[in-house]
Each structure stands twice: as C-alpha cells, then as structure tokens.
Write a protein that holds these residues in place. Structure first.
Motif, short mmCIF file in Angstrom:
data_model
loop_
_atom_site.label_atom_id
_atom_site.label_comp_id
_atom_site.label_asym_id
_atom_site.label_seq_id
_atom_site.Cartn_x
_atom_site.Cartn_y
_atom_site.Cartn_z
N LEU A 49 0.71 -1.06 -0.03
CA LEU A 49 0.15 0.01 -0.08
C LEU A 49 0.89 1.24 -0.01
O LEU A 49 2.06 1.13 0.71
N PHE A 50 0.42 2.25 -0.80
CA PHE A 50 1.04 3.60 -0.59
C PHE A 50 0.12 4.49 -0.02
O PHE A 50 -1.00 4.38 -0.41
N ILE A 51 0.61 5.37 0.91
CA ILE A 51 -0.10 6.51 1.42
C ILE A 51 0.52 7.74 1.08
O ILE A 51 1.71 8.04 1.34
N LEU A 52 -0.09 8.49 0.45
CA LEU A 52 0.42 9.71 -0.23
C LEU A 52 -0.29 11.09 0.22
O LEU A 52 -1.40 11.05 0.28
N ASP A 53 0.57 12.24 0.55
CA ASP A 53 0.02 13.39 1.01
C ASP A 53 -0.50 13.96 -0.28
O ASP A 53 0.18 14.08 -1.18
N ASP A 54 -1.43 14.67 -0.36
CA ASP A 54 -2.03 15.21 -1.57
C ASP A 54 -1.46 16.58 -1.95
O ASP A 54 -1.56 16.98 -3.06
N ARG A 55 -0.83 16.94 -1.23
CA ARG A 55 -0.21 18.63 -1.39
C ARG A 55 1.24 18.52 -0.88
O ARG A 55 1.59 18.71 0.45
N LEU A 56 2.23 18.13 -2.07
CA LEU A 56 3.69 17.95 -1.56
C LEU A 56 4.11 19.25 -2.10
O LEU A 56 4.17 19.45 -3.20
N VAL A 57 5.24 19.58 -1.30
CA VAL A 57 5.84 21.10 -1.96
C VAL A 57 6.76 20.71 -3.34
O VAL A 57 7.44 19.65 -3.05
N GLY A 58 6.33 21.45 -4.13
CA GLY A 58 7.13 21.27 -5.44
C GLY A 58 6.71 20.13 -6.50
O GLY A 58 6.92 19.73 -7.33
N HIS A 59 5.66 19.35 -6.00
CA HIS A 59 4.99 18.59 -6.63
C HIS A 59 3.59 18.17 -6.64
O HIS A 59 3.09 18.62 -5.87
N LYS A 60 2.97 17.48 -7.78
CA LYS A 60 1.84 17.47 -7.70
C LYS A 60 1.34 15.59 -7.82
O LYS A 60 2.11 14.93 -8.30
N THR A 61 0.37 15.76 -7.01
CA THR A 61 0.08 14.15 -6.37
C THR A 61 -0.31 13.31 -7.43
O THR A 61 -0.05 12.17 -7.45
N ASP A 62 -1.27 13.98 -8.30
CA ASP A 62 -1.85 13.14 -9.42
C ASP A 62 -0.71 12.70 -10.22
O ASP A 62 -0.86 11.48 -10.73
N GLY A 63 0.34 13.35 -10.49
CA GLY A 63 1.62 12.84 -11.19
C GLY A 63 2.35 11.69 -10.42
O GLY A 63 2.60 10.66 -11.29
N ILE A 64 2.39 11.66 -9.25
CA ILE A 64 3.01 10.68 -8.43
C ILE A 64 2.04 9.46 -8.56
O ILE A 64 2.65 8.58 -8.49
N CYS A 65 0.88 9.78 -8.22
CA CYS A 65 -0.26 8.54 -8.15
C CYS A 65 -0.01 8.09 -9.51
O CYS A 65 -0.23 6.77 -9.67
N ASN A 66 -0.06 8.68 -10.57
CA ASN A 66 -0.10 8.15 -12.22
C ASN A 66 1.31 7.27 -12.22
O ASN A 66 1.21 6.22 -12.76
N GLN A 67 2.46 7.65 -11.54
CA GLN A 67 3.67 7.08 -11.91
C GLN A 67 3.41 5.63 -11.14
O GLN A 67 3.98 4.74 -11.82
N ILE A 68 2.82 5.59 -9.94
CA ILE A 68 2.57 4.42 -9.38
C ILE A 68 1.90 3.57 -10.22
O ILE A 68 2.15 2.32 -10.34
N PHE A 74 3.95 -1.98 -9.73
CA PHE A 74 2.79 -1.35 -8.82
C PHE A 74 1.46 -0.89 -9.28
O PHE A 74 0.68 -0.57 -8.43
N GLY A 75 1.17 -1.07 -10.43
CA GLY A 75 -0.15 -0.86 -11.17
C GLY A 75 -1.42 -1.15 -10.26
O GLY A 75 -2.38 -0.61 -10.12
N ASN A 76 -1.08 -2.28 -9.63
CA ASN A 76 -2.30 -2.87 -8.86
C ASN A 76 -2.09 -2.79 -7.26
O ASN A 76 -2.99 -3.22 -6.55
N THR A 77 -1.21 -1.83 -6.81
CA THR A 77 -0.88 -1.84 -5.37
C THR A 77 -1.96 -0.68 -5.02
O THR A 77 -1.91 0.51 -5.85
N PRO A 78 -2.61 -0.96 -4.05
CA PRO A 78 -3.48 0.40 -3.74
C PRO A 78 -2.94 1.56 -3.27
O PRO A 78 -1.75 1.45 -2.72
N VAL A 79 -3.45 2.88 -3.55
CA VAL A 79 -3.08 4.10 -3.15
C VAL A 79 -4.14 4.93 -2.33
O VAL A 79 -5.36 4.94 -2.88
N MET A 80 -3.52 5.32 -1.05
CA MET A 80 -4.65 6.18 -0.49
C MET A 80 -4.12 7.61 -0.26
O MET A 80 -3.00 7.68 0.02
N LEU A 81 -4.86 8.43 -0.85
CA LEU A 81 -4.30 9.95 -0.60
C LEU A 81 -4.79 10.37 0.99
O LEU A 81 -5.96 10.00 1.39
#
Length: 120
Positions: A49-68, A74-81
C-alpha cells in the motif's frame, strides 16, 4: 509476513504519527518525504500500500499517483491519498487513487481504511 506500507508526506509529524500507529497494528512501515525517488524506494521496499499526501511541496500528487499506477510492478498496488481539502469538496476524480482520508484523521479511521485496502 507483515504487510508493507510506504508513506509519503512532507510533514514529519504526520509521518511519525502514521508510522507509530501502523507499526503498532503490526504493519511494516517505511516513511519518506522524498517524492523524487519514490518509485526507486518502492522497488526496494515492495509496498502492499502507498499512502500519499495530496499536497507535496513542489510536486503534484496526481503525477506521483499516475507513476505508481502506470508502473508495471505497482499498477495493482492500492494508493490512499491524505488530504486537508477532501472535506472541503475538492475534486479528486482525476487522480487514480483507491481511497482518500481527510486530514485531520483519527488513528482508528486510518487503520480501518488501511485494513480495508490491503487485508480485505
């Protein structure tokens, strides 16, 4: 074998709290604020499981989530924001996450969501 959770946030207090709560619940937790090397860290740690902050300094979380989600490993690994803005009605529909938890969150809510994502 313990389930592994990789947590990305730029707030050390949140990282420490999440690590302590999930470790107490018998998960193996790796915390980081390094969003630039998240995939490399994940390749070594192999999270369930990945747990990601949705507001990271200097980064867009949607881009990080898309990378995962686009990564073959990791395409089937769950991601929680985690988001302060979720309860304010922010639109997260474009982000391919599996769940969202609103900040501030209770530890029981966090554990319940984690269990739902990786144990159910």
């Amino acid at each position: 074998m313990l389930k592994r959770i990789l947590v990305l946030d730029d707030n050390q207090s949140i990282l420490d709290m999440v690590e302590e709560a999930l470790s107490y619940e018998k998960f193996q937790v790796l915390i980081t604020s390094d969003s630039n090397n998240l995939i490399e860290i994940a390749k070594i740690f192999q999270p369930d499981l990945f747990i990601l902050d949705d507001r990271l300094v200097g980064h867009k979380t949607d881009g990080i989530c898309n990378q995962i989600k686009w990564h073959p490993k990791f395409g089937n690994t769950p991601v929680m924001l985690c988001s302060y803005y979720y309860h304010l009605g922010a639109d997260f529909s474009a982000i391919p996450c599996d769940d969202i938890i609103a900040k501030p969150f209770g530890l029981e809510e966090l554990v319940n969501k984690v269990n739902h994502l990786i144990l159910d």
